[in-house]
Design a protein around this motif. Sequence first.
Motif, short mmCIF file in Angstrom:
data_model
loop_
_atom_site.label_atom_id
_atom_site.label_comp_id
_atom_site.label_asym_id
_atom_site.label_seq_id
_atom_site.Cartn_x
_atom_site.Cartn_y
_atom_site.Cartn_z
N LYS A 199 98.78 17.13 46.18
CA LYS A 199 98.61 15.59 47.70
C LYS A 199 98.39 16.08 48.87
CE LYS A 199 99.17 12.46 44.66
NZ LYS A 199 98.62 11.45 43.85
N ILE A 200 98.59 16.91 49.43
CA ILE A 200 98.61 17.38 51.09
C ILE A 200 97.61 17.96 51.49
CG2 ILE A 200 100.92 16.60 51.19
CD1 ILE A 200 101.47 19.60 51.04
N ALA A 201 97.24 18.14 49.94
CA ALA A 201 95.76 19.64 50.12
C ALA A 201 94.22 19.49 50.13
CB ALA A 201 95.55 20.87 48.84
N LYS A 202 93.72 19.98 51.14
CA LYS A 202 92.83 19.41 51.88
C LYS A 202 92.15 18.88 50.67
CE LYS A 202 88.74 20.18 55.25
NZ LYS A 202 88.43 21.55 56.30
N ASP A 203 91.76 19.42 49.46
CA ASP A 203 90.39 19.52 48.55
C ASP A 203 91.43 18.45 47.35
OD1 ASP A 203 92.15 21.30 47.49
OD2 ASP A 203 89.84 23.04 46.69
N SER A 204 92.04 18.18 47.51
CA SER A 204 93.40 17.10 46.56
C SER A 204 94.03 18.34 44.96
CB SER A 204 92.82 16.00 45.99
OG SER A 204 92.75 15.16 47.29
N THR A 205 93.73 19.68 45.03
CA THR A 205 93.57 20.46 44.14
C THR A 205 94.33 21.76 44.58
OG1 THR A 205 91.50 20.20 43.28
CG2 THR A 205 92.40 22.00 42.41
N CYS A 206 95.13 22.21 43.35
CA CYS A 206 96.62 22.95 44.20
C CYS A 206 96.62 24.24 42.34
CB CYS A 206 98.44 22.84 44.09
SG CYS A 206 99.40 24.03 44.60
N CYS A 207 97.08 25.17 42.45
CA CYS A 207 96.70 26.26 41.35
C CYS A 207 97.77 27.08 41.45
CB CYS A 207 95.53 26.55 40.87
SG CYS A 207 93.79 25.39 40.85
N SER A 208 98.50 27.53 40.32
CA SER A 208 99.04 28.71 39.90
C SER A 208 99.22 29.38 38.55
CB SER A 208 100.38 27.72 39.95
OG SER A 208 101.60 28.75 39.74
#
Length: 217
Positions: A199-208
């Motif tokens: 939600k706060i990532a610049k590209d609206s994507t977070c990975c793990s």
Amino acid sequence: MVSIKVILTKNAVIKIISEKKIGEAKNQNPLTRLPGNTQISDFIEKTLLDKANGYIYTYFDFNNFKSYNDKYGFKKGDKIITLFSEILKDEEKDENSFIGHVGGDDFFLGIRQRPNKNFNDTLDKITSIADMFKTQARDHYDQKDLKKGFILSQDRSGQLRKVPLITVSAAILEIIPGERNCTIEDVSDLLFKLKKNSKIAKDSTCCSTILPYKQFF
């Protein structure tokens, strides 16, 4: 050892199939007709036991959807939800994919990794889905809001603020092939954390990634 043969009549087979379809229909989301939370959980539990294959779980969540609903109403909000479900259905049609509707503006996509595909290939696919939704969602705004690139919406304190047009964020969790020590609860917790960060990532994507016997976040 005693061998017992069970012969099913045509009517019995039809009854079994019908009961299965009724059970699946009960768990479907009534708006999108996609599998609901029970089937999503079953998919995750089943695939966590599949040591031979890798999987990628993606949790999608709309950005700025509440403000859209407040201004345009729930009927138009439902059309936005249906739009995203149709994009998912069009983009992921093969047997390696599972699409689910968690509820509201939250969706789940599970993909079994093909031997000739890598994580970046899937990430490109997810990015393509997000871009397609961002573009098509613009058709559901009036020209005035579209031209401005935002809508005015009251925050919790009652103050008017500019809210950008709808997009979608993606929390992406890669499951590497091999023995795994994680449970569905671990996966849910990780996806929840990834969702918050997306939600706060610049590209609206977070990975793990979850590796065999190791967990990173």
